[in-house]
Design an enzyme around this catalytic site. Structure first.
Site, PDB file in Angstrom:
ATOM      1  N   GLN A   1       0.906  -1.364   0.172  1.00  0.00           N
ATOM      2  CA  GLN A   1      -0.036   0.068  -0.199  1.00  0.00           C
ATOM      3  C   GLN A   1       0.946   1.271   0.310  1.00  0.00           C
ATOM      4  O   GLN A   1       1.576   1.532   0.838  1.00  0.00           O
ATOM      5  CB  GLN A   1      -0.804   0.209   1.258  1.00  0.00           C
ATOM      6  CG  GLN A   1      -1.575   1.268   1.537  1.00  0.00           C
ATOM      7  CD  GLN A   1      -2.368   1.206   2.714  1.00  0.00           C
ATOM      8  OE1 GLN A   1      -3.532   0.832   3.041  1.00  0.00           O
ATOM      9  NE2 GLN A   1      -1.659   1.582   3.836  1.00  0.00           N
ATOM     10  N   GLY A   2       0.710   2.000  -1.082  1.00  0.00           N
ATOM     11  CA  GLY A   2       1.464   3.194  -1.091  1.00  0.00           C
ATOM     12  C   GLY A   2       0.792   4.766  -0.733  1.00  0.00           C
ATOM     13  O   GLY A   2       0.078   5.064  -1.686  1.00  0.00           O
ATOM     14  N   TYR A   3       0.789   4.694   0.710  1.00  0.00           N
ATOM     15  CA  TYR A   3      -0.141   5.774   1.281  1.00  0.00           C
ATOM     16  C   TYR A   3       0.623   6.952   1.927  1.00  0.00           C
ATOM     17  O   TYR A   3       1.096   7.957   1.256  1.00  0.00           O
ATOM     18  CB  TYR A   3      -1.107   5.357   2.188  1.00  0.00           C
ATOM     19  CG  TYR A   3      -2.357   4.899   1.611  1.00  0.00           C
ATOM     20  CD1 TYR A   3      -2.516   4.443   0.253  1.00  0.00           C
ATOM     21  CD2 TYR A   3      -3.821   4.516   2.364  1.00  0.00           C
ATOM     22  CE1 TYR A   3      -3.655   3.943  -0.337  1.00  0.00           C
ATOM     23  CE2 TYR A   3      -4.686   3.978   1.899  1.00  0.00           C
ATOM     24  CZ  TYR A   3      -4.647   3.582   0.514  1.00  0.00           C
ATOM     25  OH  TYR A   3      -5.903   3.233  -0.058  1.00  0.00           O
ATOM     26  N   SER A   4       1.304   6.633   2.907  1.00  0.00           N
ATOM     27  CA  SER A   4       1.899   7.611   3.752  1.00  0.00           C
ATOM     28  C   SER A   4       3.347   8.211   2.962  1.00  0.00           C
ATOM     29  O   SER A   4       3.874   7.351   2.352  1.00  0.00           O
ATOM     30  CB  SER A   4       2.529   7.056   5.204  1.00  0.00           C
ATOM     31  OG  SER A   4       1.392   6.669   5.964  1.00  0.00           O
TER      32      SER A   4
ATOM     33  N   GLU B   1     -13.040  -1.409   5.677  1.00  0.00           N
ATOM     34  CA  GLU B   1     -11.954  -2.074   6.660  1.00  0.00           C
ATOM     35  C   GLU B   1     -12.579  -1.915   7.831  1.00  0.00           C
ATOM     36  O   GLU B   1     -12.464  -2.726   8.818  1.00  0.00           O
ATOM     37  CB  GLU B   1     -10.685  -1.467   6.487  1.00  0.00           C
ATOM     38  CG  GLU B   1      -9.895  -2.098   5.522  1.00  0.00           C
ATOM     39  CD  GLU B   1     -10.062  -3.442   5.299  1.00  0.00           C
ATOM     40  OE1 GLU B   1      -9.566  -4.137   6.366  1.00  0.00           O
ATOM     41  OE2 GLU B   1     -10.605  -4.092   4.501  1.00  0.00           O
TER      42      GLU B   1
ATOM     43  N   SER C   1       4.843  -1.529   4.067  1.00  0.00           N
ATOM     44  CA  SER C   1       5.108  -2.726   4.434  1.00  0.00           C
ATOM     45  C   SER C   1       4.891  -3.866   3.284  1.00  0.00           C
ATOM     46  O   SER C   1       4.345  -3.533   2.324  1.00  0.00           O
ATOM     47  CB  SER C   1       3.912  -3.228   5.571  1.00  0.00           C
ATOM     48  OG  SER C   1       3.912  -2.391   6.751  1.00  0.00           O
TER      49      SER C   1
END
Lengths: 373, 396
Positions: free
Chosen positions: B130-133, B248, B165
């Site tokens: 997941q590419g968020y922060s 979620e 992660s």
């Protein structure tokens, strides 16, 4: 797998919320609380018209024959309104004790009028030493030719002043489980009621003396120590349900206030200190409500886990209510500390609820013991 | 209210349990493995494990059949979750794909995207991250600056993600990028899918507090991504991502892990002597233990209530907003209580020869703190509860 209220229970909740918003708004609650009797005959009569007093009373004694979960749904709304009066003690606890342990004669005499709203029962359990175990009791019921003779002094009896009859816990022997519940008319010879001054004005408490009161054989409820335990569980669940409703109300009050009260040029609800306090109440309250529903359901349907579930619900719901009430008062600032603002009625009811039928540490100890550690 | 499972559900549970008993690998993979630092051979074993779970029909039970799911109700899914934890089955390596990007694609993806990506999520042929922060965008995620410019039929991506992660072994990333720098911050973001083998991507490991390599920095230097990898509409990525986040939070997370942690804590306390008696007989510790058990049970019924709402097709209301806050803090409190029970042994690292229980609790104590932070810290969760749940005014 279905962990939710039925359509009928949802309707009961809706109609109770609506009824109490109209008949027992904060202004009316305050008026009743400040009146000497601490109850409104008019409100009691209207509740009787809705059938509330007989909610869990078997149909053959004029009730609706519903269960503890239905009662919990209703009590949550009563707690939301901080409704004063004997309803919880009479219609959830005394009614359960009679329905579970009373014979036809005693139930015709007391349970039927209770269900119709023509009589109320009060529960007399703890004594000056504040213990809930039968071994803590000094009150005795000695066998006599005409039944049992009850001697003793009960403390903190809710709504003794207005009760038509008492359900009295007394020792029937020297053993740890020698305890009996006896139905005693309030006007029986040897009964003396001395009012106590309670912090929570939405409740009335009294000290009741039983001085050689004669209880005929049919006045002793069947079930001994087992029934006594069940009655304590019923009391724990009833108070827990009232507490969930109260916690919801103080949250609602604080959130409404935070939306309109301005400081530093904006509503205080825009500040994170206030937001986080409100969010913490929600995070405490929502799971606690599920736990109370579970306890009420277990009381009706899962006898194996009922006692532990009731203890869990009482400990948690009362902790949550007191913590929520403290936070909500603080969120109001100075106005929250005034007599004029309504929130102190809920703040004090939270404290009374903590104590009645065993405080949270008492119930946590029970959870440990019943959980095998 | 009825807490009984139907005979069919009970039979299904037995069937799942039997399958797990017979199929859980006996060597090579450990159950309840929190360590994300995985070598190639472990990774391969985990993929094989997920494939077998999928072949047995126990993966993504609520997905539509056409994409490899079973189209079953959430009760079946919760039964599988519970049994997986109870039997200490190895973790699912593709969890991020199964629980995050999969449901997003099912809701927002076009037919081509669904057909292209969903089956490989289940077969573990493609592992997702997941590419968020970003370094400057943590709690204020919508301020993210990784830029994606449209050039012809491609996005050209430049920028950096962090705390990513699994990026060191992932095949694909679902990523939030800024596609309109002039729009208000929530309205210039798009949700795109990036092949991790694309030229211009550099993954640098970060070591976590636990000492494990669990997450990474990911750098993008003129990375070219086909326009067909856009999910939902251009500049509407914030909505796409949030819809998934909401799913979620509603996800009928089973509380079995929490219950297992409590049972393990209880066993520890019963076996720990303090002042000549087991800790379970110490009145202060008993109170604490009982308080934790009550919170564990309350959380369990809170989740069952949401499971029921989901089956009935009802909005769970305010309750669903508190799951992350309540669940992660409870797990960390359980580990903290265990650390106290361990006394001086709480000081030992897990590879010390005297470590109690192979260092389970000190590791869990740190790991659960990571979960209190990841996915929006408790502070952010409280803002969300207050603003979206209680409708208190935004402070920003």
């Amino acid at each position: 797998m279905d962990f939710g209220l039925s359509e009928e229970q949802e309707q009961l909740r809706e109609s109770a919320r609506h009824f109490l918003a109209g008949e027992c708004p904060a202004r009316k609650m305050r008026e009743i609380a400040l009146d000497a009797a601490g109850l409104s005959p008019e409100l009691e009569r209207k509740m009787a018209q809705l059938g509330w007093p007989g909610l869990i009373v078997p149909e053959r004694f004029g009730g609706a024959g519903l269960g503890m979960l239905d009662m919990a749904v209703l009590l949550e709304e009563c707690g939301y309104a901080a409704m004063p009066g004997p309803f919880l003690f009479s219609s959830a606890i005394a009614a359960y004790a009679l329905a579970a342990g009373g014979g036809d004669e005693i139930n015709t005499r007391w349970l039927r009028p209770l269900a119709s709203g023509d009589a109320t029962g009060a529960v007399a359990i703890v004594e000056a030493n504040d213990g809930l175990a039968p071994s803590d009791f000094a009150a005795t019921a000695r066998t006599a030719p005409a039944g049992a003779v009850i001697n003793g002094m009960k403390m903190f009896v809710p709504y003794a002043q207005s009760a038509s009859f008492f359900i009295v816990a007394a020792r029937t022997g020297a053993g740890a489980r020698d305890v009996g519940l006896f139905v005693v008319p309030a006007n029986a010879a040897g009964v003396k009621i001395r009012p106590l001054k309670a912090l929570d004005l939405t409740r009335r408490l009294a000290l009741v003396e039983f001085d050689g009161v004669l209880a005929p054989p049919e006045a002793q409820l069947r079930g001994g120590a087992d029934l006594y335990e069940r009655v304590l569980s019923a009391g724990a669940i009833a108070i827990a349900a009232d507490s969930i409703g109260g916690a919801q109300r103080v949250l609602d009050m604080a959130v409404e206030y935070a939306k309109v009260r301005e400081q530093f040029g904006k509503p205080i609800g825009s500040f994170q200190a206030i937001k986080h306090a409100a969010a913490e109440i929600v995070a405490d309250l929502e799971p606690a409500r599920a736990l109370v529903w579970y306890a009420a359901y277990a009381f009706d349907a899962l006898p194996r886990d009922a006692a532990r579930a009731a203890a869990m619900a009482k400990a948690r719901a009362c902790d949550v209510y007191s913590r929520a009430a403290g936070k909500a008062v603080l969120m109001h600032g100075g106005i929250g500390f005034t007599w004029e603002h309504d929130i102190h009625f809920w703040f004090k009811r939270a404290r009374l609820n903590e104590s009645l039928f065993g405080a949270p540490p008492y119930h946590r100890e029970r959870v440990a013991a019943l959980g095998g550690y | 209210m009825d807490l009984n499972y139907t005979p069919e559900e009970e039979a299904f549970r037995r069937q799942v349990r039997n399958w797990l008993d017979e199929n859980i690998p006996t060597s090579g993979l450990r159950g309840f493995d929190r360590n994300a630092d995985r070598d190639k051979s472990t990774l391969e074993k985990m993929k094989i494990w997920q494939r077998r779970v999928h072949q047995a029909g126990y993966l993504a039970l609520s997905w539509p059949k056409e994409y490899g799911g079973q189209a079953m109700d959430p009760v079946r899914q919760s039964i599988v979750n519970e049994e997986m934890v109870r039997t200490r089955a190895p973790a699912l390596i593709g969890a991020m794909g199964i629980s995050m990007v999969g449901p997003t694609l099912i809701t927002w993806g076009n037919d081509e995207q669904k057909a292209r990506y969903l089956p490989k999520i289940l077969t573990a042929e493609e592992i997702w991250c997941q590419g968020y922060s970003e370094p400057g965008s943590g709690s204020d995620l919508a301020s993210l600056r990784t830029r994606a410019e449209i050039v012809g039929d491609e996005f050209v991506v430049n920028g950096q993600k962090v705390w990513t992660s699994n990026a060191h072994f992932a095949d694909m990333m679902f990523c939030l990028v800024r596609t309109d720098p002039d729009a208000p911050k929530h309205r210039g973001i798009s949700y795109i899918l990036i092949d991790m083998k694309s030229p211009g991507i550099t993954v640098k490991p970060l070591v976590q507090m636990t000492g494990d390599r669990g997450f990474n920095e990911v750098f993008f230097d003129n990375v070219r991504v086909p326009r067909r990898n856009l999910v939902g509409k251009l500049n509407e990525g914030w909505m796409v991502a949030n819809a998934t986040l909401f799913h979620e939070r509603n996800m009928l997370g089973s509380t079995t892990t929490t219950q297992m942690l409590f049972n393990r804590l209880k066993t520890l306390a019963a076996a720990t002597m303090r002042g000549g008696r087991p800790l379970t007989e110490d009145p202060v510790f008993r109170q604490r233990l009982a308080d934790l058990e009550i919170r564990v049970e309350a959380t369990k019924y809170h989740m069952l209530r949401q499971l029921t709402d989901s089956i009935r097709g009802r909005n769970p209301g305010l309750g669903a907003w508190v799951n992350k806050l309540v669940g992660t803090e409870l797990n960390h409190d359980l580990a903290t209580a265990a650390m106290e029970a361990m006394g001086d042994y709480a000081m030992l690292a897990r590879d010390d020869g005297h470590a109690m229980d192979r260092g389970f609790w000190p590791y869990e104590w740190m790991f659960t703190l990571g979960l209190v932070i990841g996915g929006g810290t408790s502070h952010i969760q409280k803002n969300i509860i207050a603003e979206r749940g209680l409708k208190l005014p935004k402070s920003r």
